[in-house]
Motif scaffolding. Structure first.
Motif, short mmCIF file in Angstrom:
data_model
loop_
_atom_site.label_atom_id
_atom_site.label_comp_id
_atom_site.label_asym_id
_atom_site.label_seq_id
_atom_site.Cartn_x
_atom_site.Cartn_y
_atom_site.Cartn_z
N GLN A 328 0.85 -1.20 0.00
CA GLN A 328 0.00 0.00 0.00
C GLN A 328 0.88 1.24 0.00
O GLN A 328 1.79 1.38 0.82
CB GLN A 328 -0.91 0.02 1.22
CG GLN A 328 -1.66 1.33 1.43
CD GLN A 328 -2.73 1.58 0.37
OE1 GLN A 328 -3.61 0.74 0.18
NE2 GLN A 328 -2.66 2.69 -0.33
N GLY A 342 -5.14 -1.22 3.73
CA GLY A 342 -4.90 -1.30 2.29
C GLY A 342 -3.88 -2.38 1.96
O GLY A 342 -4.08 -3.19 1.05
N GLN A 361 -2.00 -2.16 -3.82
CA GLN A 361 -3.32 -1.55 -3.68
C GLN A 361 -3.36 -0.24 -4.44
O GLN A 361 -2.49 0.62 -4.26
CB GLN A 361 -3.63 -1.29 -2.20
CG GLN A 361 -4.98 -0.68 -1.92
CD GLN A 361 -6.08 -1.72 -1.88
OE1 GLN A 361 -5.82 -2.91 -1.94
NE2 GLN A 361 -7.33 -1.29 -1.79
#
Length: 369
Positions: A328, A342, A361
């Motif tokens: 992320q 995330g 992500q």
């Protein structure tokens, strides 16, 4: 955090300079006082200026210049030269103002000076020189000789001896305080070392030697604040060892720990010292990558995945043990929970898509690059 100490000889140099500056102050004050006295004296000004201004100023200046010469030479006898000059100055002041009993206090000046050196021998030398100067003045100076009989000389000798003893006592007390401070500093440093060790133990995973769950959240708070402030890129990866439960169930937790430690070392060795690696829990790790763009972060994780897959584990029969990772990228203003979720959601996607892969992500969707 320790206290910085100058070497002893540098401390002496600094203090000798200060003492010599005091000598020059004495010369200046002596001139000023005598010039002021010239307005109130009944003696002829020419005689007064010669006896009380010019002559003592020349003698005091000569003594100060001797100290300056010794200071510039910086020989091993510089401290004794300073002490000798201090005695010379006190003798000049007493000799010039012999009718003023208050000036006899100048004889204590050299002993006070020698106390600075924290050396009993130098204090006794100062005492000896002061006593010799006083006895010499009492024997040869007409006014001092007249004002000081044998009883006065004995009294002054006792006073000088008492002052010497007091100076030695002050020096000894100063030494005791210094030793106490050194001991307190050593204890403080030892306490700091123990505190640092304990803090490291609290924040370190005992098995892998990586940071633990608590340290991860503390460090992440700091990095998120810096990322918001300085706007440098930040990425979080959540890594999980694939099928690790099977390793533990098949070979036991002892073998599982060996495999876990080997993979932890591989992860740490393939990031930079600016990055942060922690064991989040069980077979799960977190990595915070600093100051690299998203593509670079993804490549780092792909490299870690390949290195882990290539590790040999002679303790087990499986050809390799693999990892899955979710990545992320931090967006300005993102809450730390959303930041972690995330990466964690991307990890779940990697698991669902067959494991042994890195998922990044993007815009609320987990995509494999």
């Amino acid at each position: 955090m320790g206290i910085t100490r100058l070497p002893a000889h540098l401390n002496h140099i600094a203090w000798n300079r200060k003492i010599i500056n005091v000598f020059w102050v004495i010369v200046f004050v002596s001139v000023c006082v005598e010039v002021i006295n010239s307005f109130f004296t009944e003696r002829p000004l020419k005689e007064f200026y010669l006896e009380y201004v010019l002559l003592p100023t020349l003698l005091l200046s000569l003594a100060a210049f001797i100290a300056e010469w010794g200071y510039r030479k910086q020989g091993k006898y510089i401290d004794y030269i300073i002490i000798g000059v201090a005695n010379l100055i006190s003798g000049i002041l007493v000799g010039v103002h012999s009718e003023m009993y208050v000036m006899y206090a100048c004889l204590f000046f050299p002993m006070l000076i020698s106390t600075i050196y924290f050396d009993k021998k130098k204090i006794w030398i100062s005492f000896g020189l002061s006593l010799m100067i006083y006895l010499g003045l009492s024997a040869f100076h007409p006014i001092v000789k007249e004002l000081n009989d044998v009883m006065a000389q004995l009294s002054m000798a006792c006073i000088l001896l008492t002052s010497t003893t007091i100076c030695i006592g002050i020096m000894s007390r100063g030494y005791e305080i210094g030793q106490h401070l050194i001991k307190a500093q050593a204890e403080h440093q030892e306490l700091m070392v123990k505190s640092t060790i304990m803090e490291k133990q609290v924040k370190t995973d005992a098995l892998t030697g990586l940071y633990n769950h608590m340290a991860f959240y503390e460090y992440m708070d700091v990095l998120l604040f810096q990322a918001d402030t300085y706007h440098y890129p930040l990425h979080l990866a959540v890594i999980d060892i694939d099928n690790f439960k099977k390793v533990n169930d098949t070979y036991g937790h002892g073998i599982g720990d060996i495999v876990l430690k080997r993979i932890a070392s591989a992860i740490k060795e393939n990031v930079t010292t600016d990055d942060f690696v922690a064991r989040y829990g069980g077979e799960e790790f977190v990595v915070i990558l600093n100051d690299v763009d998203e593509d670079k972060a993804f490549k780092i994780l792909e490299n870690i995945k390949a290195v882990v897959q290539g590790l040999e584990h002679p303790e087990i029969l499986e050809d390799s043990v693999t990892i899955s990772a979710g990545l992320q990228t931090y967006r300005t203003g993102m809450h730390k929970q959303a930041f972690f979720e995330g990466a964690d959601n991307s990890l779940y996607v990697a698991k669902r898509q067959g494991k042994n892969r890195v998922i990044i992500q993007e815009c609320s969707e987990a995509l494999q690059i």
